[in-house]
Design an enzyme around this catalytic site. Structure first.
Site, PDB file in Angstrom:
ATOM      1  N   ASP A  36       0.856  -1.185   0.000  1.00 35.06           N
ATOM      2  CA  ASP A  36       0.000   0.000   0.000  1.00 35.06           C
ATOM      3  C   ASP A  36       0.890   1.231   0.000  1.00 35.06           C
ATOM      4  OD1 ASP A  36      -3.223   0.367   0.867  1.00 35.06           O
ATOM      5  OD2 ASP A  36      -1.956   2.137   1.147  1.00 35.06           O
ATOM      6  N   ASP A  62       4.369   2.493  -4.303  1.00 37.18           N
ATOM      7  CA  ASP A  62       3.637   3.370  -5.211  1.00 37.18           C
ATOM      8  C   ASP A  62       3.552   2.638  -6.541  1.00 37.18           C
ATOM      9  OD1 ASP A  62       2.706   5.253  -7.009  1.00 37.18           O
ATOM     10  OD2 ASP A  62       4.182   6.782  -6.491  1.00 37.18           O
ATOM     11  N   ASN A  89      -4.866  -4.618  -7.012  1.00 39.39           N
ATOM     12  CA  ASN A  89      -6.124  -4.026  -6.569  1.00 39.39           C
ATOM     13  C   ASN A  89      -6.076  -2.504  -6.485  1.00 39.39           C
ATOM     14  OD1 ASN A  89      -8.742  -3.958  -4.807  1.00 39.39           O
ATOM     15  ND2 ASN A  89      -7.177  -3.000  -3.510  1.00 39.39           N
ATOM     16  N   TYR A 158     -11.064   8.192 -15.276  1.00 38.23           N
ATOM     17  CA  TYR A 158     -11.183   6.874 -14.632  1.00 38.23           C
ATOM     18  C   TYR A 158     -11.767   5.858 -15.604  1.00 38.23           C
ATOM     19  CZ  TYR A 158     -12.538   3.471 -11.005  1.00 38.23           C
ATOM     20  OH  TYR A 158     -12.691   2.347 -10.245  1.00 38.23           O
ATOM     21  N   LYS A 162      -9.893   2.503 -16.968  1.00 39.45           N
ATOM     22  CA  LYS A 162     -10.410   1.158 -16.725  1.00 39.45           C
ATOM     23  C   LYS A 162     -10.761   0.437 -18.030  1.00 39.45           C
ATOM     24  CE  LYS A 162     -10.020   1.199 -12.257  1.00 39.45           C
ATOM     25  NZ  LYS A 162      -9.045   0.316 -11.572  1.00 39.45           N
ATOM     26  N   THR A 194     -16.517   2.188   0.964  1.00 39.41           N
ATOM     27  CA  THR A 194     -16.580   3.630   1.152  1.00 39.41           C
ATOM     28  C   THR A 194     -15.175   4.221   1.210  1.00 39.41           C
ATOM     29  OG1 THR A 194     -16.666   3.336   3.555  1.00 39.41           O
ATOM     30  CG2 THR A 194     -18.763   3.520   2.400  1.00 39.41           C
TER      31      THR A 194
END
Length: 277
Positions: A36, A62, A89, A158, A162, A194
């Protein structure tokens, strides 16, 4: 257990869907690397796995930076001796969350979106395949989006990224297939964390967080007695990672769409509606 002694990297593993995947992989016997950009988040999730009796390691990474990705993969192999699964992910939402018109979009924001959501998927796959190659097997699963199949209004960069991911999966599968390595993607629609918007480590989906689930009120065509959740997507991620999907590669599957992607915006009364009238 499907992943007994397997070594798995989960990028973006410090929160949301990534965290849920880490916990499921570990529960099924995997040694999990929690990667992460937020090292503290990654360590917190790795500690959860270790406290439950599993094996995990946290790495700050990163995914838009190639040396960072290469170092993450190399450290994994140095620690555990191999890499069996890469779950790419990690991703970021649209800057402005869809409220910035196309003609006002900032080029730097566009480039950052592509760098993380598309180039990050490429780099994660590239370096996973690099170390999987000698074994002649392995699985890469990328978290794409329903925006890779349809468009989210206002999420221009985005959606472009994708769609690029889904095209990349097809081409990467052809290249990696000669090495015995599979490349697939999941395209979540509903049941997203969320934390994808807030950046916090949330365990709930948007629908769960809203509370008061009413299957008769939701626009999701599939009417179930509970809201969609993170594990609904994670189940598909683990399936594609496992030997249960041995002959699946080059596919981007709509996860948790509940039939949403199967309808158009036209208002056409169905025969069911007419029969009930």
């Amino acid at each position: 257990m499907r992943f007994q002694d397997a070594v798995v990297i989960v990028t973006g593993g410090g929160s949301g869907l990534g965290r849920a995947a880490v916990l499921r992989y570990a529960k099924e016997g995997a040694k999990v690397v929690v990667a992460d950009i937020g090292e503290d988040r990654a360590q917190a999730v790795a500690d959860e796995v270790i406290a439950a009796g599993g094996t995990a390691m946290a790495i700050a990474c990163d995914i838009s930076d190639e040396p960072s990705v290469a170092a993450m993969v190399d450290r994994t192999v140095a620690e555990y001796g191999k890499l069996d699964v890469m779950y790419a992910n990690a991703g970021i939402p649209e800057p402005g969350f869809g409220f910035v018109p196309l003609e006002e979009m900032d080029l730097d924001a566009w480039n950052r979106n592509i760098a993380v959501n598309l180039t990050g998927a490429f780099l994660s796959t590239k370096h996973a395949v690099r170390v999987m190659k000698p074994a002649g097997k392995g699985s890469v699963v990328i978290c794409s989006s329903a925006a890779g199949i349809s468009a989210y209004p206002g999420w221009t960069g985005y959606t472009a990224a994708k769609h690029g991911v889904n095209g990349f999966v097809k081409a990467a599968a052809l290249s990696a297939g000669r090495l015995g390595i599979r490349v697939n993607a999941v395209c979540p629609a509903h049941g997203m964390s969320t934390g994808f918007i807030t950046g916090e480590s949330s365990k709930d989906s948007h629908e769960q967080a809203a509370g008061g689930w009413d299957k008769t009120a939701t626009e999701i065509p599939l009417k179930l007695d509970r809201a969609p959740n993170l594990d609904d997507t994670v189940g598909l991620v683990l399936f594609l990672s496992s030997d249960d999907a041995t002959y699946m590669t080059g596919v981007s599957i709509a996860a948790t769409d509940g039939g949403t992607l199967g309808k158009v915006a036209l208002t056409v009364p169905s025969h069911i509606d007419q029969a009930q009238a």
